[in-house]
Design an enzyme around this catalytic site. Structure first.
Site, mmCIF file in Angstrom:
data_model
loop_
_atom_site.group_PDB
_atom_site.id
_atom_site.type_symbol
_atom_site.label_atom_id
_atom_site.label_comp_id
_atom_site.label_asym_id
_atom_site.label_seq_id
_atom_site.Cartn_x
_atom_site.Cartn_y
_atom_site.Cartn_z
ATOM 1 N N GLY A 31 1.194 -79.009 -20.040
ATOM 2 C CA GLY A 31 1.983 -79.175 -21.260
ATOM 3 C C GLY A 31 2.526 -80.577 -21.435
ATOM 4 O O GLY A 31 2.079 -81.511 -20.787
ATOM 5 N N LEU A 33 1.993 -82.249 -24.111
ATOM 6 C CA LEU A 33 0.689 -82.811 -24.464
ATOM 7 C C LEU A 33 0.814 -84.186 -25.119
ATOM 8 O O LEU A 33 1.691 -84.418 -25.945
ATOM 9 C CB LEU A 33 -0.057 -81.853 -25.404
ATOM 10 C CG LEU A 33 -0.365 -80.463 -24.857
ATOM 11 C CD1 LEU A 33 -1.278 -79.697 -25.827
ATOM 12 C CD2 LEU A 33 -0.995 -80.500 -23.473
ATOM 13 N N HIS A 37 -4.342 -85.655 -23.139
ATOM 14 C CA HIS A 37 -4.733 -84.244 -23.221
ATOM 15 C C HIS A 37 -5.606 -84.001 -24.458
ATOM 16 O O HIS A 37 -6.582 -83.258 -24.400
ATOM 17 C CB HIS A 37 -3.488 -83.349 -23.321
ATOM 18 C CG HIS A 37 -2.562 -83.415 -22.138
ATOM 19 N ND1 HIS A 37 -1.292 -83.944 -22.230
ATOM 20 C CD2 HIS A 37 -2.699 -83.006 -20.862
ATOM 21 C CE1 HIS A 37 -0.699 -83.849 -21.047
ATOM 22 N NE2 HIS A 37 -1.526 -83.288 -20.201
ATOM 23 N N GLY A 149 -9.104 -85.089 -16.524
ATOM 24 C CA GLY A 149 -8.933 -86.516 -16.784
ATOM 25 C C GLY A 149 -9.142 -87.350 -15.531
ATOM 26 O O GLY A 149 -8.657 -87.010 -14.451
ATOM 27 N N ASP A 152 -6.325 -88.526 -13.004
ATOM 28 C CA ASP A 152 -6.077 -87.873 -11.720
ATOM 29 C C ASP A 152 -7.403 -87.829 -10.959
ATOM 30 O O ASP A 152 -8.010 -86.777 -10.780
ATOM 31 C CB ASP A 152 -5.501 -86.477 -11.953
ATOM 32 C CG ASP A 152 -4.173 -86.543 -12.691
ATOM 33 O OD1 ASP A 152 -3.157 -86.800 -12.033
ATOM 34 O OD2 ASP A 152 -4.155 -86.395 -13.929
ATOM 35 N N GLN A 155 -7.905 -85.565 -7.999
ATOM 36 C CA GLN A 155 -7.954 -84.167 -8.440
ATOM 37 C C GLN A 155 -9.374 -83.805 -8.919
ATOM 38 O O GLN A 155 -9.870 -82.703 -8.647
ATOM 39 C CB GLN A 155 -6.932 -83.962 -9.557
ATOM 40 C CG GLN A 155 -6.953 -82.596 -10.196
ATOM 41 C CD GLN A 155 -5.766 -82.404 -11.126
ATOM 42 O OE1 GLN A 155 -4.664 -82.135 -10.682
ATOM 43 N NE2 GLN A 155 -5.976 -82.568 -12.414
ATOM 44 N N LEU A 186 -1.230 -92.951 -20.209
ATOM 45 C CA LEU A 186 -0.373 -91.889 -20.746
ATOM 46 C C LEU A 186 -0.123 -90.862 -19.655
ATOM 47 O O LEU A 186 -1.018 -90.500 -18.898
ATOM 48 C CB LEU A 186 -1.039 -91.216 -21.946
ATOM 49 C CG LEU A 186 -1.244 -92.073 -23.185
ATOM 50 C CD1 LEU A 186 -1.802 -91.226 -24.322
ATOM 51 C CD2 LEU A 186 0.051 -92.705 -23.630
ATOM 52 N N ARG A 189 4.999 -87.630 -17.661
ATOM 53 C CA ARG A 189 6.219 -88.117 -16.990
ATOM 54 C C ARG A 189 6.776 -89.396 -17.632
ATOM 55 O O ARG A 189 7.910 -89.774 -17.360
ATOM 56 C CB ARG A 189 5.946 -88.361 -15.513
ATOM 57 C CG ARG A 189 5.700 -87.075 -14.715
ATOM 58 C CD ARG A 189 5.566 -87.371 -13.226
ATOM 59 N NE ARG A 189 5.628 -86.160 -12.436
ATOM 60 C CZ ARG A 189 4.561 -85.427 -12.099
ATOM 61 N NH1 ARG A 189 3.367 -85.798 -12.492
ATOM 62 N NH2 ARG A 189 4.711 -84.333 -11.379
HETATM 63 P P1 AMP Z 1 -1.373 -82.522 -16.637
HETATM 64 O O1 AMP Z 1 -0.830 -81.805 -17.826
HETATM 65 O O2 AMP Z 1 -0.658 -83.769 -16.290
HETATM 66 O O3 AMP Z 1 -1.606 -81.594 -15.455
HETATM 67 O O4 AMP Z 1 -2.823 -83.005 -17.059
HETATM 68 C C1 AMP Z 1 -3.773 -82.120 -17.589
HETATM 69 C C2 AMP Z 1 -5.100 -82.838 -17.658
HETATM 70 O O5 AMP Z 1 -4.971 -83.972 -18.505
HETATM 71 C C3 AMP Z 1 -5.578 -83.342 -16.290
HETATM 72 O O6 AMP Z 1 -6.971 -83.133 -16.169
HETATM 73 C C4 AMP Z 1 -5.238 -84.802 -16.358
HETATM 74 O O7 AMP Z 1 -6.064 -85.612 -15.549
HETATM 75 C C5 AMP Z 1 -5.467 -85.105 -17.825
HETATM 76 N N1 AMP Z 1 -4.739 -86.317 -18.212
HETATM 77 C C6 AMP Z 1 -3.436 -86.622 -17.947
HETATM 78 N N2 AMP Z 1 -3.149 -87.861 -18.402
HETATM 79 C C7 AMP Z 1 -4.283 -88.338 -18.969
HETATM 80 C C8 AMP Z 1 -4.632 -89.571 -19.614
HETATM 81 N N3 AMP Z 1 -3.749 -90.545 -19.771
HETATM 82 N N4 AMP Z 1 -5.901 -89.711 -20.070
HETATM 83 C C9 AMP Z 1 -6.815 -88.723 -19.910
HETATM 84 N N5 AMP Z 1 -6.547 -87.538 -19.324
HETATM 85 C C10 AMP Z 1 -5.304 -87.355 -18.845
#
Ligand code: AMP
Length: 309
Positions: A31, A33, A37, A149, A152, A155, A186, A189
């Protein structure tokens, strides 16, 4: 767009999609977003006929209770963003739906992939929490393709290993990091950064850019490149948890960047711990693009947000 809270309802939806010959894409998120995302949702909408965005702040991947409680929760805005991006379902289960009373199972990827970098600093338990929830989400949704993404990067490697080792019937697609106009990646946090910390955080992409420039200028010694990265961070008064140049398939440290390598860093900025990375390609290398790269690993910048006022 439907908002779904239970696995039973979700499965019913997916069964209907399949019955009519459709395909399912999953974008797992916690979330808050942002455009990063949204780039994953866009890719899912382009690749599959039905896109499920999951929204679940997974308690099992947070070692630090205060980080979990400070994690931004903005479901209404998230639903609006997911819908605008073309998602068909927002799957937003409660913690009890995912981890019911008596829950006692875990899925782990063991070894260096979960022990190095983030695993060494947050503990491998972080990734055990990730692989457990990702396995559950893949079982709940049963998507054809799941989107992650490159932000990470570790991950992505861990999830790809999980899927390979357990023969999970899903394709994993990794997408480039989306950045602010000044280069900051982005992250959900980022909203917790003060104005001053936000200004200092730009030292992270500056450090990456300095390494890329030094490499392009012929410096391929990893220790020297790490000293280059340290400069902009020190100038901004930032002390990184780690800055590393590693093999992008195994995460083993490299001494020379004579093959594609991953530059990865974790940097506390005020109360927030930020991570970032870049794939380094040596000028002379014609080595095949390694495991990490999916549909392109180059970054993508969003236009500047207009000043409020
Ligand atoms: P999160 O909500 O932080 O767990 O991220 C959900 C997904 O969005 C994960 O696969 C992240 O790697 C991806 N994500 C987070 N930040 C970015 C970004 N700046 N650019 C592309 N994907 C991202």
């Amino acid at each position: 767009m439907r908002i779904v809270r239970t696995t039973a309802e979700l499965r019913e939806h997916v069964r209907d999609v399949r019955a009519s010959g459709g395909t399912v894409g999953l974008v797992p998120t916690m979330g808050a977003l942002h455009a990063g995302h949204v780039s994953l949702i866009d890719a899912a909408v382009g690749r599959t006929s039905n896109t499920v965005v999951s929204l679940f702040v997974n308690p099992r991947q947070f070692g630090d209770a205060s980080d979990l409680s400070a994690y931004p929760r903005t479901e209404e805005d998230d639903a609006a963003r997911a819908q605008a991006a073309g998602a068909d379902v927002l799957f937003a289960p409660d913690v009890d739906e995912v981890y019911p009373d008596g829950y006692a199972s875990e899925v782990r990827v063991s070894g260096p992939l979960t022990e190095r970098l983030e695993g060494a600093h947050r503990g491998p338990e972080h990734f055990h929490g990730v692989t457990t929830v990702v396995t559950k989400l893949l079982n709940m949704v049963a998507p054809d393709v799941a989107f992650f993404g490159a932000k990470d990067a570790q991950q992505v490697l861990v999830v790809r290993r999980l899927v390979r080792d357990l023969d999970l019937p899903v394709e994993i697609v990794a997408l480039p990091t989306v950045r602010e106009a000044d280069g900051l990646a982005l992250s959900s946090r980022n909203v917790r950064l003060s104005a001053d910390d936000r200004a200092r955080a730009v030292a992270i992409p500056r450090a990456i850019e300095a390494v890329v420039a030094a490499l392009a200028g012929g410096e391929d010694d990893a220790a020297a490149l790490l000293r280059v990265a340290a400069g902009p961070l020190a100038d901004a008064g930032l002390a990184p948890e780690y800055v590393a140049i590693v093999d992008p398939a195994t995460l083993a440290p490299r001494t020379t960047v004579d093959a594609p390598s991953l530059l990865a860093l974790a940097v506390p900025v005020g109360p927030v711990r930020l991570i970032d990375n870049a794939l380094l390609s040596p000028v002379t290398s014609d080595a095949p693009v390694p495991a990490l790269s999916g549909a392109g690993w180059s970054d993508h910048r969003v236009p500047p947000t207009p000043e409020k006022g």
